[in-house]
Design a protein around this motif. Sequence first.
Motif: not given
Length: 347
Positions: A275-286
């Motif tokens: 899964y795309d950690v970059g996309k998670a980071m820019v959202r500060e996803a939990r």
Amino acid sequence: MKALVLEEKMKLSLRDFPIEREEVMGPRDVRIKLHTVGICGSDVHYYTHGGAGIFQVKAPMILGHEASGIVVETGAEVTSLKVGDRVCMEPGIPDPNSRATRLGLYNVDPAVRFWATPPIHGVLRPTVVHPENFTFKLPDNVSFAEAAMVEPLAVGVHAATKAQVKPGDIALVMGAGPIGLVTALSALAAGCARVFISDVDDTKLELAAKLGPITPINVARQDLGNEILAATEGWGVEIVFECSGSPRAAEVVFDPLCPAGRVVFIGMQMHDINYDVGKAMVREARVEHVFRYAHVFPRCVSMMSSGAINVKPLITRTFEFEDSVRAFEIAASAPKGEVKMQIALPQ
Ligand code: ZN
């Protein structure tokens, strides 16, 4: 006793199976006559694949873990249950003294003994001995069939709890199988204003749309990210529940997610995924993961009893115990339109 035995991969039999050792009652145990047992995706997976991840079927094993029944005997120290009580049972028994249990995380206790997970036998058989503490009395208005749905519902309730649903949240559930549907119901009961649900099976999506404010998206025809963004003024959903277990779904979990949203992985992934950690980071996803549940059966039973959650439309077919081999053959063919199939034991 006569039981539904998985002899080996793709070989089931309904036959006499001796399990005397497991039928010995302790002082805080009850003996339960089984009434209804649901067929779970994991039971079917053991049947078709002979194992799942680290759990491999090495000796004949009785299937079934989603169960309700009637108490027929109580141990000397049992106080909360009596003979004749209608009950449902939590299928995983942790070691009460383990570090995980003492931390309140008993579902991830490495020593947990869970029905129909090798080498522990399941309950497609006439009776079972079970601890009082993992046996829950049913109100009169909860049927045995509904009570056998408490186990899968518990997964959805645990997932909604992990997601910390707030009133008015909008969620996406990926996968409209039994776990996806109970997760959608749990998200709504927890306060979601609206739930989107994605799948490729129109019959399952149609059923989902009848359960509440649930919007179906068929990902065979529609682009999930675009549909969600269009429906949320470009913002996205607060929560994504990944219930499909599909690596392709897992790859796109962040696309429909709003900034600071939460993703909960529920569907079992059988292999490594990306899964795309970059996309998670820019959202500060939990990102959360769930494994079964811990002590939510009483909540599930009370939500069924109060009407906060209605699982009845999910039960699409019931088989007699005598037909249980055929029931599993049908379940293994992934029939369209079937959600939860159950087996009723002779009373
Ligand atoms: Zn299950």
